[in-house]
Motif scaffolding. Structure first.
Motif, PDB file in Angstrom:
ATOM      1  N   GLY A 189     -10.099 -69.361  48.604  1.00 58.21           N
ATOM      2  CA  GLY A 189     -10.938 -69.099  47.450  1.00 58.21           C
ATOM      3  C   GLY A 189     -11.580 -70.387  46.949  1.00 58.21           C
ATOM      4  O   GLY A 189     -11.486 -71.451  47.566  1.00 58.21           O
ATOM      5  N   ARG A 190     -12.224 -70.299  45.793  1.00 60.41           N
ATOM      6  CA  ARG A 190     -12.914 -71.446  45.207  1.00 60.41           C
ATOM      7  C   ARG A 190     -12.664 -71.478  43.703  1.00 60.41           C
ATOM      8  O   ARG A 190     -12.325 -70.444  43.103  1.00 60.41           O
ATOM      9  N   TYR A 191     -12.840 -72.661  43.120  1.00 55.51           N
ATOM     10  CA  TYR A 191     -12.690 -72.771  41.673  1.00 55.51           C
ATOM     11  C   TYR A 191     -13.940 -73.380  41.053  1.00 55.51           C
ATOM     12  O   TYR A 191     -14.646 -74.180  41.674  1.00 55.51           O
ATOM     13  N   ALA A 192     -14.225 -72.960  39.817  1.00 52.24           N
ATOM     14  CA  ALA A 192     -15.382 -73.461  39.081  1.00 52.24           C
ATOM     15  C   ALA A 192     -15.250 -74.963  38.892  1.00 52.24           C
ATOM     16  O   ALA A 192     -14.174 -75.465  38.549  1.00 52.24           O
ATOM     17  N   THR A 193     -16.374 -75.656  39.082  1.00 54.75           N
ATOM     18  CA  THR A 193     -16.336 -77.115  39.081  1.00 54.75           C
ATOM     19  C   THR A 193     -17.356 -77.727  38.134  1.00 54.75           C
ATOM     20  O   THR A 193     -17.060 -78.697  37.441  1.00 54.75           O
ATOM     21  N   VAL A 194     -18.559 -77.174  38.120  1.00 59.04           N
ATOM     22  CA  VAL A 194     -19.635 -77.730  37.301  1.00 59.04           C
ATOM     23  C   VAL A 194     -20.014 -76.707  36.232  1.00 59.04           C
ATOM     24  O   VAL A 194     -19.592 -75.548  36.266  1.00 59.04           O
ATOM     25  N   ILE A 195     -20.835 -77.134  35.294  1.00 57.98           N
ATOM     26  CA  ILE A 195     -21.136 -76.256  34.162  1.00 57.98           C
ATOM     27  C   ILE A 195     -21.831 -74.974  34.600  1.00 57.98           C
ATOM     28  O   ILE A 195     -21.602 -73.902  34.022  1.00 57.98           O
ATOM     29  N   ASP A 196     -22.643 -75.032  35.647  1.00 57.75           N
ATOM     30  CA  ASP A 196     -23.287 -73.808  36.113  1.00 57.75           C
ATOM     31  C   ASP A 196     -22.262 -72.792  36.616  1.00 57.75           C
ATOM     32  O   ASP A 196     -22.469 -71.587  36.495  1.00 57.75           O
TER      33      ASP A 196
END
Length: 768
Positions: A249-256
């Motif tokens: 999976g992936r995790y949120a990293t930047v404001i977008d």
């Protein structure tokens, strides 16, 4: 009507008053803060605040409207406004600053609630509200000058478009002697698993407001804890950027990324309906930034560890600031925020309190931004394996003696610091003092603490498990990410309440994806502890249950010996019956070492050969059910082994297991001989007691409860809670929701209701 816009304490929250002048103190007081004209630049930046001409043409409100933080004279209103041609979810166009119209009416407009029909009749207030691209075209507008304890309807319009009609209720006047108040609290609404039908049920309630205790979004997509079915209404989430998770999976990293999650979550009509109908008082937990986070640290990996300097997790300050900014932009909360990089991750403050007449004081805390590291580093080496502990051993299933020992060392190390608790704190120095002062000085009948993680001690004593290996023969703290992992500060806060005779303190809590209710003691390990307050914990709206997490951990080979403390099935219960029967026969044959499997086997086969028991009594029965039976609830909030005993007794009574029938008969015969009565005279209840593998085999006494202060536990649950307050009692209803039905959200959301009660002046939980 004053139509100027104002700045609140570093956060660009515009404001207006329904009165002819300023609203008063919008920042520090109960009726708003000091107001001032808009500054020339956005707070904390050199970016000039642009002009905002009135919107004209086609616009839309893709995430609808919301309100929050109700006070006696008003509330904070929220909306996101876009040109009609823009995508609802994608990154907003860089350009586009404009002004929209706000209208507010106290006339009964309930028939229009949630619709785009224009508000009718005369308005109590109107304002022109700017919308800026810098904040992803979200607006936050604080309206003041309204009447207390009054229902208001509001609507924004932009060009040819109108928002849906929203509703909020102002708080009673601070000195109002009100008799009742009703609110709901909710938490943990993972988009990616299960369903949100509970929100539909909640929208039908008659509430004053809703408290949201965090995990409003989940920063991860496709994480291992998000396995399982999800309703068709929730399509897959695709982060604009994201970073791969170690486990997939992936995790949120930047404001977008974070903005994307809020926009997708708020695209659900059921969540929109809640925001349209009730003001929210919200706080965050970990997933608004990162799972089990502390300050700006993530815990996806084990971090680093040195025997000299201790452990640390990876710092991600830019990511933390991005998460904080997105929360500010998308939550209807009257808080402090600045983009000034000089403030670092301390550029936001969300802890605050609200008053509701003389009846209730709501105290909301932030338990992530200021907290210290978990006591035991994940990267510390396991002395048995030489490998890093990881989350099991550092944050979950932590030996109590190890946890308290490390905590004592950190307190000693912090003795020379201005705050000796700074290395072992959840709240941090300033917030802790604010909490203590607020609680001590509150004159409200009820002090309700909006508390993210449970204050209840949740432990399991492995010494009560006869067959467990030596490594499990100790007491374990189940979850050290909650207050159990910060026991010294918990004791400090609870002793403060007791010493200052602060009564009627009740925490409304989320985080753990289960329902719990119980008493928080001033010191759980004291010889004579005193009750300090009550903790009422709600399950998550949709997130996978606490039971499902522990079930997964208990299924691993390392935890197989304690798996019956979490779950069993009929086949497992029969296996336990075979073990108990074999042990009884071996002891009767003179075997004293029950770890000697060869000797036990020999004694059993000798008994079979002598015709004392049938061979089938020590062999598995084909076809027994493997349906899961939850034993975790009684492990945490009852007496261990009761479900096992009941299941074995059921197998014996239905003649479906030779092992269960033989064990039952053997125990009955021994009791008959001891009592000098025929077997038929032996009470069944006495036999069932001794079918408990953890009970005293002679007396049948069950082991002492692991956590006698917990009055209720439902660890396999999703749902929400509703609280009704009066001057004499607090009534809490845990609303448990049904599971997915044929892959879809159930048509009847609520499956059951558990009613509990707290009487004024008593820190105890009673049946409702």
């Amino acid at each position: 009507m004053d139509r100027r816009n104002f700045l609140r304490a570093g956060a660009l929250i515009t404001a207006s008053s329904a009165l002819g002048g300023l609203a008063g103190c919008m920042g520090g007081g109960d009726n708003g803060a000091a107001v001032m004209p808009l500054p020339p630049t956005f707070p904390g930046t050199d970016t000039p605040i642009p002009a905002t001409p009135a919107a004209s043409g086609a616009y839309k409100f893709p995430q609808s409207v919301a309100s929050g933080d109700p006070k006696p004279d008003g509330a904070l209103l929220w909306a996101r406004v876009l040109p009609a041609s823009a995508d609802d979810i994608a990154v907003s166009p860089a350009a586009g600053n404009f002004q929209v119209k706000l209208r507010i009416s106290s006339a009964n407009q309930s028939a229009l609630l949630g619709s785009n029909t224009a508000l009718a009749g005369s308005m109590d207030a109107e304002a022109d509200v700017p919308v800026y691209a810098l904040y992803d075209h979200t607006l936050r507008h604080r309206i003041s000058g309204l009447k207390p304890a009054t229902v208001y309807y509001y609507q924004f319009s932009a060009g040819d478009a109108r928002s849906k009609v929203g509703r909020f209720k102002t708080a009673p006047a601070n000195d109002a002697d009100i008799d009742s108040l009703k609110f709901a609290y909710m938490t943990c609404q993972d988009w990616s698993v299960n369903h949100w039908a509970g929100m539909s049920a909640l929208a039908q309630e008659n509430l004053d407001f809703i408290v949201h205790l965090g995990d409003y979004i989940y920063e991860a997509v496709g994480a291992d804890y998000q396995q399982g079915g999800v309703e068709p209404a929730h399509g897959a989430l695709i982060l604009p950027q994201g970073t791969p998770l170690p486990s997939g999976g992936r995790y949120a990293t930047v404001i977008d990324d974070y903005r994307y999650l809020y926009k997708r979550y708020r695209s659900d009509a059921r969540l929109q309906a809640l925001h349209e109908r009730f003001a929210f008082v919200a706080i965050w937990d970990d997933h608004e930034f990162s799972d089990d986070c502390w300050q700006d640290r993530e815990t996806y990996d084990n971090g680093s560890y040195s025997a000299t300097t201790g452990g640390d997790n990876t710092a991600q300050p830019s990511r933390r600031r991005a998460a904080s900014q997105a929360w500010f932009e998308y939550m209807p909360a009257e808080i402090s925020f600045t983009l000034d990089p000089g403030y670092g991750i301390g550029n936001i403050r969300i802890y605050r309190d609200l008053k509701f007449g003389k009846l209730m004081h709501l105290v909301m805390t932030d338990q992530r931004l200021y907290r210290a590291d978990h006591m035991i580093p994940e990267a510390a080496l396991n002395p048995l394996t030489g490998q890093p502990l990881g989350q099991i051993g550092a944050r979950y299933m932590v030996p109590e003696t190890s946890l308290y020992g490390v905590e004592a060392q950190k307190i000693a190390a912090g003795a020379a610091l201005p705050d000796p608790y700074s290395l072992v704190s959840v709240l941090g120095t300033a917030q802790r003092q604010w909490w203590m002062d607020t609680m001590k000085n509150s004159t409200a009948t009820w002090k309700i603490w909006g508390n993210e993680t449970s204050l209840l001690k949740m432990s399991v004593d492995g010494a009560k498990i006869p067959s467990a290996p030596a490594v499990f023969k100790t007491r374990f703290i189940v979850n050290a990410d909650q207050w159990d992992g910060f026991n010294a500060e918990r004791k400090l806060l609870m002793n403060h309440l007791v010493a200052n005779k602060v009564s009627n303190v009740v925490a409304v809590t989320g985080d753990i994806h289960a329902f719990f209710a119980g008493v928080v003691w001033d010191d759980y390990n004291a010889a004579n502890p005193k009750p300090a307050m009550v903790d009422l914990v709600t399950a998550g709206i949709s997130s996978n249950s606490f039971f499902s997490y522990l079930r997964g951990a208990a299924a691993t080979p390392a935890f197989a010996p304690v798996q019956p403390l979490v779950e069993i099935n009929e086949a497992v219960a029969e296996g336990i019956a075979i073990q108990m029967l074999s042990a009884a026969i071996a002891l009767g044959a003179g075997v004293t070492d029950l770890s000697n499997t060869a000797a036990i086997q020999a004694a059993v086969m000798a008994a079979v050969g002598a015709g004392l028991i049938p061979l089938a009594a020590v062999q598995p029965t084909p076809g027994l059910s493997t349906a899961v039976i939850n034993t975790l609830d009684e492990t945490l909030a009852g007496q261990m082994g009761g479900m096992i005993a009941g299941t074995i007794a059921g197998l014996a009574a239905s003649s479906r297991s030779a092992a269960a029938m033989t064990l039952y008969g053997l125990i009955a015969q021994k009791l008959a001989a001891a009592l000098g009565v025929p077997v038929s005279f032996v009470p069944a209840s006495e036999v069932v007691k001794r079918l408990n593998p953890f009970a005293n085999s002679t007396t049948g006494a069950a082991p002492a409860a692991n956590n006698p202060w917990i009055n209720h536990a439902d660890t396999e649950a999703q749902g929400f809670a509703v609280v009704s307050l009066s001057k004499t009692e607090l009534l809490c209803e845990f609303r448990k929701v049904n599971r997915l039905s044929a892959g879809s959200a159930p048509l009847t959301p609520v499956a059951s209701v558990k009613r509990l009660k707290v009487l004024a002046g008593k820190a105890e939980v009673l049946p409702g």
